[in-house]
Design an enzyme around this catalytic site. Structure first.
Site, PDB file in Angstrom:
ATOM      1  N   TYR A  78      37.353  11.028  63.647  1.00 30.78           N
ATOM      2  CA  TYR A  78      37.468  10.577  65.034  1.00 30.78           C
ATOM      3  C   TYR A  78      36.499   9.434  65.302  1.00 30.78           C
ATOM      4  O   TYR A  78      36.862   8.438  65.926  1.00 30.78           O
ATOM      5  CB  TYR A  78      37.225  11.753  65.979  1.00 30.78           C
ATOM      6  CG  TYR A  78      37.433  11.411  67.424  1.00 30.78           C
ATOM      7  CD1 TYR A  78      38.696  11.073  67.905  1.00 30.78           C
ATOM      8  CD2 TYR A  78      36.378  11.449  68.333  1.00 30.78           C
ATOM      9  CE1 TYR A  78      38.899  10.775  69.245  1.00 30.78           C
ATOM     10  CE2 TYR A  78      36.571  11.160  69.665  1.00 30.78           C
ATOM     11  CZ  TYR A  78      37.833  10.819  70.127  1.00 30.78           C
ATOM     12  OH  TYR A  78      38.020  10.518  71.456  1.00 30.78           O
ATOM     13  N   SER A 133      35.790   5.933  73.428  1.00 30.84           N
ATOM     14  CA  SER A 133      35.006   7.163  73.499  1.00 30.84           C
ATOM     15  C   SER A 133      33.557   6.846  73.194  1.00 30.84           C
ATOM     16  O   SER A 133      33.256   5.888  72.480  1.00 30.84           O
ATOM     17  CB  SER A 133      35.512   8.173  72.462  1.00 30.84           C
ATOM     18  OG  SER A 133      34.657   9.290  72.388  1.00 30.84           O
TER      19      SER A 133
END
Length: 185
Positions: free
Chosen positions: A93, A80
């Site tokens: 995250y 990501s």
């Protein structure tokens, strides 16, 4: 085939049914919550690490012998942009994706001389069920994430995977960052 990347037995059962593996796409992941570090829900953090990081390790480890035996294996890990760009509320995250990116880069080093290429693809905002999961099913909150912009689609990311996987055997694409036009960081 059924597969739960958080369960060692499930990964072993999955791998046992695979005779050949030329391409592995590590795409399991997820963000759970937006708590600050001070208010971190450690169960959410554990779940993010188990899916994003340890899930990638479990599946890669299980399929690596087949990838090597293929003579031209390719591992693509969908990390990501959050692996490189921290954001407020994203500590758990961000940390998990930083770890996933690091393990992908280390794996690339470890496989030098082996017939396996390794690529990290770092998408930005992609409209999938990601935000719906993150916000515990709150569809209004999930839809608000993409309001006023055109996010990437799952197909956009899939096309980047296909492009990486179809490069000649001697070409390794180390990393791709892909974001929508409306996202800079």
């Amino acid at each position: 085939l059924p597969l739960d990347v958080t369960d060692e037995d499930s990964v072993a059962a999955f791998a046992a049914r695979i005779d050949r593996c030329d391409l592995l796409v590590n795409n399991a992941g997820g963000a759970f919550g937006l708590a600050s570090v001070a208010e971190a829900d450690l169960d959410d953090w554990q779940r993010m690490y188990d899916v994003n990081v340890l899930g990638t390790v479990r599946v890669t480890k299980a399929l690596l012998p087949l990838l090597i035996a293929s003579g031209n294996g390719q591992i693509v890990t969908i990390a990501s942009i959050a692996a490189h760009e921290p954001y407020k509320g994203g500590a758990g995250y961000n940390a998990a994706k930083h770890a996933e990116a690091a393990l992908t880069r280390v794996l690339r080093l470890e496989l030098l001389g082996q017939p396996v290429r390794v690529c990290e693809i770092d998408p930005g905002m992609v409209e999938t069920e990601f935000s719906l999961v993150r916000f515990g099913g709150d569809s209004e909150r999930a839809e608000a994430v993409y309001r006023g912009m055109t996010p990437l689609t799952a197909e956009d990311v899939a096309e980047s995977v296909a492009w990486v996987a179809t490069r000649p055997a001697h070409v390794n694409v180390d990393r791709i960052a892909i974001t929508p036009r409306d996202q800079a960081a």
